[in-house]
Design a protein around this motif. Structure first.
Motif, PDB file in Angstrom:
ATOM      1  N   ILE A 124       0.832  -1.207   0.000  1.00  0.00           N
ATOM      2  CA  ILE A 124       0.000   0.000   0.000  1.00  0.00           C
ATOM      3  C   ILE A 124       0.863   1.252   0.000  1.00  0.00           C
ATOM      4  CG2 ILE A 124      -1.748   1.276   1.309  1.00  0.00           C
ATOM      5  CD1 ILE A 124      -2.717  -1.427   2.378  1.00  0.00           C
ATOM      6  N   LEU A 125       1.974   1.223   0.734  1.00  0.00           N
ATOM      7  CA  LEU A 125       2.899   2.353   0.819  1.00  0.00           C
ATOM      8  C   LEU A 125       4.241   1.923   0.223  1.00  0.00           C
ATOM      9  CD1 LEU A 125       2.119   3.472   4.493  1.00  0.00           C
ATOM     10  CD2 LEU A 125       1.018   4.247   2.375  1.00  0.00           C
ATOM     11  N   ARG A 126       4.796   2.763  -0.670  1.00  0.00           N
ATOM     12  CA  ARG A 126       6.010   2.403  -1.408  1.00  0.00           C
ATOM     13  C   ARG A 126       7.013   3.552  -1.358  1.00  0.00           C
ATOM     14  NH1 ARG A 126       2.668   0.390  -6.818  1.00  0.00           N
ATOM     15  NH2 ARG A 126       1.688  -1.429  -5.852  1.00  0.00           N
ATOM     16  N   ASP A 127       8.287   3.210  -1.530  1.00  0.00           N
ATOM     17  CA  ASP A 127       9.311   4.230  -1.722  1.00  0.00           C
ATOM     18  C   ASP A 127      10.452   3.655  -2.551  1.00  0.00           C
ATOM     19  OD1 ASP A 127      11.032   2.764  -0.025  1.00  0.00           O
ATOM     20  OD2 ASP A 127      10.466   3.938   1.727  1.00  0.00           O
ATOM     21  N   GLU A 128      11.365   4.518  -2.981  1.00  0.00           N
ATOM     22  CA  GLU A 128      12.414   4.090  -3.898  1.00  0.00           C
ATOM     23  C   GLU A 128      13.280   2.990  -3.304  1.00  0.00           C
ATOM     24  OE1 GLU A 128      16.301   5.798  -6.351  1.00  0.00           O
ATOM     25  OE2 GLU A 128      14.879   7.202  -5.423  1.00  0.00           O
ATOM     26  N   ALA A 129      13.701   3.171  -2.049  1.00  0.00           N
ATOM     27  CA  ALA A 129      14.592   2.185  -1.438  1.00  0.00           C
ATOM     28  C   ALA A 129      13.922   0.817  -1.364  1.00  0.00           C
ATOM     29  CB  ALA A 129      15.010   2.656  -0.045  1.00  0.00           C
ATOM     30  N   GLY A 130      12.646   0.802  -0.968  1.00  0.00           N
ATOM     31  CA  GLY A 130      11.932  -0.461  -0.854  1.00  0.00           C
ATOM     32  C   GLY A 130      11.726  -1.139  -2.191  1.00  0.00           C
ATOM     33  N   LEU A 131      11.422  -0.354  -3.219  1.00  0.00           N
ATOM     34  CA  LEU A 131      11.201  -0.930  -4.550  1.00  0.00           C
ATOM     35  C   LEU A 131      12.501  -1.497  -5.120  1.00  0.00           C
ATOM     36  CD1 LEU A 131       8.823   1.847  -5.876  1.00  0.00           C
ATOM     37  CD2 LEU A 131       8.191  -0.549  -5.512  1.00  0.00           C
ATOM     38  N   ARG A 132      13.613  -0.792  -4.911  1.00  0.00           N
ATOM     39  CA  ARG A 132      14.894  -1.315  -5.391  1.00  0.00           C
ATOM     40  C   ARG A 132      15.269  -2.597  -4.655  1.00  0.00           C
ATOM     41  NH1 ARG A 132      17.189   1.782  -9.056  1.00  0.00           N
ATOM     42  NH2 ARG A 132      16.720   4.021  -9.135  1.00  0.00           N
ATOM     43  N   GLU A 133      15.004  -2.623  -3.365  1.00  0.00           N
ATOM     44  CA  GLU A 133      15.275  -3.844  -2.612  1.00  0.00           C
ATOM     45  C   GLU A 133      14.391  -4.984  -3.104  1.00  0.00           C
ATOM     46  OE1 GLU A 133      15.445  -5.458   2.023  1.00  0.00           O
ATOM     47  OE2 GLU A 133      15.122  -3.325   1.612  1.00  0.00           O
ATOM     48  N   GLY A 134      13.133  -4.674  -3.429  1.00  0.00           N
ATOM     49  CA  GLY A 134      12.235  -5.697  -3.963  1.00  0.00           C
ATOM     50  C   GLY A 134      12.745  -6.279  -5.268  1.00  0.00           C
ATOM     51  N   LEU A 135      13.266  -5.419  -6.155  1.00  0.00           N
ATOM     52  CA  LEU A 135      13.816  -5.902  -7.424  1.00  0.00           C
ATOM     53  C   LEU A 135      15.024  -6.804  -7.189  1.00  0.00           C
ATOM     54  CD1 LEU A 135      13.485  -2.682  -9.593  1.00  0.00           C
ATOM     55  CD2 LEU A 135      12.525  -4.921 -10.151  1.00  0.00           C
TER      56      LEU A 135
END
Length: 626
Positions: free
Chosen positions: A506-517
């Motif tokens: 529900i809540l996203r940010d750049e650091a989290g998305l890069r870690e997800g990738l």
């Protein structure tokens, strides 16, 4: 599609799954036939089946396409991964939208369209929205003709209820089992028309050179036998990808992105993958058990007056949305619940309370019979006490890029419809529009495909190259089934669900998305040690095949969410919390020579009639329910 390079060290499972972004690329009666004795490739026997049109997916969208084809004189073959009549459509409980004006005579299709645009934050495809809104009154009347028993008013009109963010009572319903009733009606009509159906079939590849489709390859999930479908027309109606998440409202073996991955691999484009709808009210808590975690508590509960309270007994939506309260847009309510929980005002189970007990008990039992029965089986009487709920991944607005008047994908002979596609819902879906889209657009797509079928399509040609591609797929499937590593597909899918919930929730940010990738890449590496038990007919094998599609779509979704540096609808970036007018564009995914690419495309404007409705500023008056 491009071939993923190999270093020569991967296992068969690693090769199959890691290459998912780039594995090599009217009046006609249906003839289902085996070309001589069953053939084999890599030890896997396969049957060749011929049909003028193959419909992949047996929910409402696929069924409505097939009905239109049959009524136009073309006999399609419909295939599904489950038993006939067992599709995700049955889980859509609360209702289906159509501007009938049964209770609010001011409503019309232009206001329905305006509400859809507003809920979609104006990223919607205007053709998609306006076709759906215009078509739906006739589609509802058609369903009635086919035997669907909608709830009625005292005057005998089709009853309608409020759904979130709708200006008027527009949602037609059958108690709280509308999707089930709709699918039963459509399946009944399909059976009346004697439309052929083949159940427990999984498609793993479309036979495509990137320009056109010449059929599909899959296997019989009960026998393990391979299947080659010879056809010049394939309609994808395989659902969305919300089940990739740890908490979701689907079953674990559906809505895993296979339709989107098949289309991408065949040469079609995807768009809007960053927009995943988290329904505000999924079941949560030890009292309900792991089996029910994330299962949907229909929006009809709030549409009939249900109220949300935090653990302190505060009706917290008064702070977030004093005008629309619990019936504000789904993204607004879901974020409000997430905020209450994160700030320590949630229940011990990480949820909030949804309470309908202030309404008359008989009224609740009449309008919400399935909810009453479900919770009673778990020891909760919702006419007397509240439910515990929290947001759950529910619907995916992104999917295949199509022309909504035809269903065409840009790959000759390949069409798509339903939750497999993107466009109707923009950045966030208006509740009650998912069922509407299936029958409104499904009819149009079926009509177009019927006109595209020629006499030659009764005996389509599969080239030697496509046959070789099919046999290569069968060898790969056989090798995948024999994988004997240390990690199971179930483990990897569970880890994928956790990482998406943590990094693209529900809540996203750049650091989290890069870690997800990075974690998706690590999961791909772990497929080299995959273990599949039970062979080609096992659940393990089904999930191993699912991994290929799921990892592809998860990566594309994370990349799109990282690319969109704003917050809009269901996509909320805590590092970019504002909506940016420069980002009123869709993100288009294509598979090229260098892998997956993302480009931007502008959004067209609605028609003058709908612009006028938008300018009028219609909105729901929640306090009618008080």
């Amino acid at each position: 599609m491009t071939e993923t390079p190999s270093d020569g060290h991967g296992t068969a499972a690693d090769d199959y799954i890691s290459s998912s972004l780039g594995r090599a690329t009217a009046g006609v009666e249906n003839r289902i036939e085996t070309e001589g004795d069953p053939q084999s490739a890599g030890g896997l026997e396969y049957e060749v089946v011929t049909t003028p049109v193959l419909v992949v997916g047996a929910g409402a969208a696929g069924a409505r396409v097939a009905i239109e084809l049959a009524e136009s004189g073309v006999e399609p073959l419909v295939i599904g991964k489950r038993d006939h009549g067992d599709a995700h459509t049955t889980w859509a409980a609360g209702g289906v939208n159509a501007a009938l004006g049964s209770l609010d005579s001011e409503d019309d299709w232009t206001i329905h369209a305006a509400d859809t645009f507003n809920e979609g934050h104006h990223l919607n495809d205007p053709d998609a929205v306006e076709l759906t809104a215009r078509e739906m009154p006739d589609r509802i009347r058609e369903l009635v003709e086919w035997g669907m028993s909608f709830d009625r008013t005292d005057d005998g009109e089709i009853n309608q209820r409020y759904f979130g963010a709708q200006s008027y009572r527009r949602t037609c319903f059958v108690g709280d089992r509308t999707g089930e009733a709709m699918l039963e009606t459509l399946i009944g009509r399909a059976r009346d028309l004697e439309i052929p159906y083949r159940e427990n079939v999984m498609i793993t590849r479309l036979l495509s050179d990137g320009e056109r489709v010449d059929g599909a390859v899959g296997f019989d999930m009960e026998t393990g036998e391979g299947l080659v479908f010879r056809t010049n027309h394939v309609v994808l109606a395989a659902g969305g990808f919300s089940a990739l998440y740890h908490r979701h409202s689907s079953r674990d073996d559906e809505n895993n992105g296979d339709g989107q991955a098949l289309a991408l691999e065949a040469g079609a484009r995807l768009l809007d993958l960053e927009f995943v709808q988290f329904h505000p009210t999924g079941m949560v808590g030890e009292r309900y058990g792991e089996e029910w975690d994330g299962r949907l508590v229909t929006e009809a509960v709030r549409g009939e007056g249900g109220r949300l309270y935090n653990a302190e007994g505060e009706r917290f939506m008064e702070r977030y949305s004093p005008d629309q309260m619990e019936l504000d847009a789904r993204d607004v309510v879901a974020r409000a619940i997430a905020q209450e929980v994160s700030e320590g005002r949630g229940t011990d189970d990480g949820g909030v309370y949804l309470d309908i007990s202030h309404r008359d008990a008989e009224y609740v039992r009449e309008r919400l019979p399935s909810m009453v029965d479900r919770f009673e089986s778990l020891g909760v009487d919702i006419t007397e006490e509240p439910m515990v709920v929290a947001p759950t991944a529910h619907y995916t607005m992104g999917g295949v890029d199509i022309d909504f008047r035809t269903g065409e994908t840009g790959v000759e002979g390949l069409y798509a419809v339903g939750e497999t596609v993107a466009g109707v819902h923009g950045a966030n879906r208006l509740g009650g529009n998912s069922l509407a889209e299936t029958v409104a657009i499904g009819k149009l797509v079926g009509d177009h495909v019927a006109k595209a079928v020629t006499g030659d399509d009764g005996d389509p040609t599969v080239t030697d190259g496509q046959r070789a591609l099919a046999e290569r797929e069968f060898r790969a499937l056989s090798e995948l089934a024999a994988s004997d590593g240390a990690v199971t597909p179930t483990e990897l899918l569970a880890d994928l669900g956790d990482l998406l919930w943590d990094h693209a929730g529900i809540l996203r940010d750049e650091a989290g998305l890069r870690e997800g990738l990075a974690k998706v890449d690590a999961l791909r590496d772990r497929t080299a040690d995959l273990r599949v038990e039970g062979g080609l007919t096992s659940k393990d094998f089904e999930y191993a095949v699912d991994l290929s599609a799921s990892l592809t779509v998860a990566e594309a979704m994370l990349r799109a969410a990282l690319e969109r540096t704003e917050s809009r609808g269901a996509h909320y970036r805590t590092d970019y919390p504002e909506t940016d007018s420069d980002w009123r564009v869709t993100l288009v995914h294509a598979a090229g020579t260098n892998g997956l690419s993302i480009s931007r495309r502008g959004v067209a404007e609605p028609s003058p009639a709908v612009r006028e409705a938008l300018e009028e500023g219609y909105e729901l008056d929640y306090h009618h329910l008080e």
